[in-house]
Design an enzyme around this catalytic site. Structure first.
Site, short mmCIF file in Angstrom:
data_model
loop_
_atom_site.label_atom_id
_atom_site.label_comp_id
_atom_site.label_asym_id
_atom_site.label_seq_id
_atom_site.Cartn_x
_atom_site.Cartn_y
_atom_site.Cartn_z
CG ASP A 79 3.14 1.53 9.40
OD1 ASP A 79 2.71 2.36 10.22
OD2 ASP A 79 3.29 1.79 8.19
NE ARG B 258 -7.20 4.46 5.59
CZ ARG B 258 -6.33 4.99 6.43
NH1 ARG B 258 -6.62 5.12 7.69
NH2 ARG B 258 -5.15 5.39 6.02
CB CYS C 131 -4.25 6.53 11.04
SG CYS C 131 -4.69 5.05 10.15
CE LYS D 47 -1.72 1.82 3.92
NZ LYS D 47 -1.62 3.26 4.15
CG ASN D 48 2.52 2.69 3.57
OD1 ASN D 48 1.33 2.94 3.41
ND2 ASN D 48 3.08 2.62 4.77
NE ARG E 201 0.37 10.28 10.45
CZ ARG E 201 -0.06 9.25 9.74
NH1 ARG E 201 -1.27 8.83 9.85
NH2 ARG E 201 0.75 8.64 8.91
C1 UD1 Z 1 4.32 6.98 6.46
C2 UD1 Z 1 3.45 5.76 6.26
C3 UD1 Z 1 2.91 5.26 7.59
C4 UD1 Z 1 4.06 5.04 8.58
C5 UD1 Z 1 4.94 6.28 8.66
C6 UD1 Z 1 6.19 6.05 9.50
C7 UD1 Z 1 2.46 5.92 4.05
C8 UD1 Z 1 1.25 6.16 3.25
N1 UD1 Z 1 2.35 6.08 5.37
O1 UD1 Z 1 3.48 7.99 7.01
O2 UD1 Z 1 2.22 4.03 7.35
O3 UD1 Z 1 3.51 4.77 9.85
O4 UD1 Z 1 5.38 6.67 7.35
O5 UD1 Z 1 6.92 4.99 9.01
O6 UD1 Z 1 3.50 5.57 3.54
N2 UD1 Z 1 6.46 14.65 10.91
C9 UD1 Z 1 6.64 15.98 11.22
N3 UD1 Z 1 6.51 16.91 10.21
C10 UD1 Z 1 6.23 16.56 8.93
C11 UD1 Z 1 6.05 15.19 8.62
C12 UD1 Z 1 6.17 14.27 9.63
O7 UD1 Z 1 6.91 16.33 12.36
O8 UD1 Z 1 6.13 17.45 8.07
C13 UD1 Z 1 6.58 13.65 11.97
C14 UD1 Z 1 5.32 12.82 12.18
O9 UD1 Z 1 4.41 13.48 13.02
C15 UD1 Z 1 5.88 11.56 12.78
C16 UD1 Z 1 7.23 11.40 12.08
O10 UD1 Z 1 7.55 12.69 11.56
O11 UD1 Z 1 6.11 11.75 14.15
C17 UD1 Z 1 7.24 10.39 10.95
O12 UD1 Z 1 6.16 10.66 10.08
P1 UD1 Z 1 6.25 10.35 8.51
O13 UD1 Z 1 7.44 9.47 8.24
O14 UD1 Z 1 6.16 11.60 7.76
O15 UD1 Z 1 4.92 9.50 8.30
P2 UD1 Z 1 3.98 9.51 7.04
O16 UD1 Z 1 4.78 9.77 5.81
O17 UD1 Z 1 2.78 10.33 7.30
#
Ligand code: UD1
Length: 429
Positions: free
Chosen positions: A316, A408, A126, A22-23, A131
């Protein structure tokens, strides 16, 4: 709303085909916005999130055919998608479409790169913490975009196009890395991304971008170097197998006992999880078809784990590991370092008889002799599947409500587990 009913206590035996990730599928679908030509993606999982994203792309003007057929508003049911974004007719991604899925925010990078402007609603997804998207926005600003926030929307502009730049992420983020990587492929000049995430799905996206004509060095490493090109072309790409689904089934078999071959699993993408499970006493071996997992006798040993960006133990799989450790012999400790609110499964697992206490970002799990079936509520994607694992070992009947979370991200889960001997059924109302 659908429910899942499980009568637990049956070992799992047989084989399970691992679906496309999915990711990886989500950002790969989004890369089609970068080219007017056709991007063909094979091994795309049939999931709610994938469906939702194709609707978002449709709104931007992407033409979708599945297994050669036009989608015509019907549910996506095939595995091979042909996506053609000949003209981007709308650079706005509206709230109603983006709010249910965080990854849809990633259209921002490609839209601004190709159209020099975009208006994208702040995302949903989620409910596992705040986030934020600051890293995404900072990265795009480093490539010359101006960003304004207005009424819940990000308004990004780059008249004359993006320019290559140096992006150094303060924190490792999968989404921000993908967003900026996609944008940089069409920026003028060189972009260096430092402290990039190295999740295998990012490598899959980067490899697809290279097939489309992007110039990217350092794939799989923490520093990516991108030479911008004028345009990208179509390509054919196969989505890599889902390591989170693989890890989930490893844990399900570890919990119930039995012997299962996970066909198509790629062990290199989940080394940390395999190590943890072996430490707990689960037998896992690489076989030509993928991975073989078994637990025939002996109690599970407790573990101490903290979640980390790849190649560490993935967040995850945290909920699934916790479900497994509820029946280990002794005390396990799991620390969640990525998301601050990713323990919503704890109270649901407690309803099945698990003994878990929380202390900030740390869960302490005292193994119990058995879980007992009960009605529970799915709260987010990975939490839902931890309840499935718990239900498979619990005595009696477990009813999981709100399974749309599960749909999902897990393809045909009842069928896959049912074929291996689980008593698991979907009840539609
Ligand atoms: C992706 C994955 C999700 C997984 C996560 C971490 C997909 C669709 N989703 O989510 O399944 O759980 O990676 O492996 O691939 N953060 C910030 N600022 C930002 C962006 C992120 O502070 O602009 C923080 C987030 O709150 C979190 C951490 O960074 O604490 C990691 O998040 P991130 O790696 O960005 O997760 P996603 O890409 O949303």
């Amino acid at each position: 709303m659908d429910k899942i009913e499980i009568t637990g206590g049956k070992p799992l035996n047989g084989s399970i085909e691992i679906s496309g990730a999915k990711n990886a599928a989500l950002p790969l679908i989004i890369t089609s916005l970068l080219t007017p030509d056709t991007l063909t993606l094979k091994n795309v999982p049939n999931l709610r999130d994938v469906n939702q994203l194709t609707k978002i792309l449709g709104n931007h003007g992407t033409d979708l055919a599945v297994d050669g057929k036009r989608a015509s508003g019907n549910k996506y049911i095939g595995e091979t998608m042909h996506l053609t974004s000949r003209d981007i007719v709308d650079t706005t991604a509206p709230y109603e479409m983006v709010s249910t899925m965080r990854a849809s925010f990633w259209v921002l990078g490609p839209l601004i790169a190709r159209c020099h402007q975009a208006k994208v609603s702040l995302p949903g997804g989620c409910a596992i913490g705040t986030r934020p998207v600051d890293l995404h926005l900072q990265g795009l600003e480093d490539l010359g975009a101006t960003i304004d926030l207005e009424d819940g929307y990000v308004i990004a502009k780059a008249p004359g196009g993006l320019k290559g730049g140096r992006v150094r992420f303060q924190k490792v983020s999968v989404g921000a890395t993908i967003n900026v990587l996609m944008a940089a492929t069409l920026a003028k000049g060189e972009t260096i991304i430092e402290n990039a995430a190295v999740e295998p799905e990012i490598g899959d996206v980067a490899n697809c971008l290279v097939k489309m004509g992007a110039k990217i060095e350092g794939i799989g490493r923490k520093t990516l170097q991108i030479q911008g090109v004028d345009h990208l072309e179509g390509a054919v790409h196969t989505v890599l197998p889902d390591r989170i689904e693989t890890g989930t089934f490893l844990m399900a078999v570890a919990a119930t006992g039995g012997d299962v071959i996970l066909k198509g699993a790629v062990p290199d993408t989940l080394t940390a999880a395999i190590e943890v499970l072996k430490e707990a006493g689960v037998e896992i071996e690489e076989v030509s078809a993928g991975l073989r997992v078994s637990r025939k006798n002996g109690a599970l040993k407790p573990i101490h784990v903290e979640t980390q960006p790849h190649p560490g133990f993935p967040t995850d799989l945290q909920a699934q590991l916790m479900a497994l450790m509820t029946i280990a012999e002794g005390r396990s400790v799991i620390r969640e370092t990525i998301f601050e609110n990713r323990f919503m499964h704890v109270q649901e697992l407690a309803r099945l008889g698990a003994n878990i206490s929380l202390n900030g970002d740390t869960a302490i799990i005292e193994g119990v002799k058995e879980l007992r079936g009960a009605p529970v509520m799915a709260t987010d994607l990975r939490a839902s599947v931890s309840l499935v694992i718990a239900g498979l070992v619990a005595s009696g009947k477990t009813q999981i409500n709100r399974v749309y979370h599960l749909d999902r991200g897990f393809e045909k889960i009842e069928e896959k587990l049912g074929n291996c001997g689980a008593e698991i059924n979907r009840v539609s109302e």
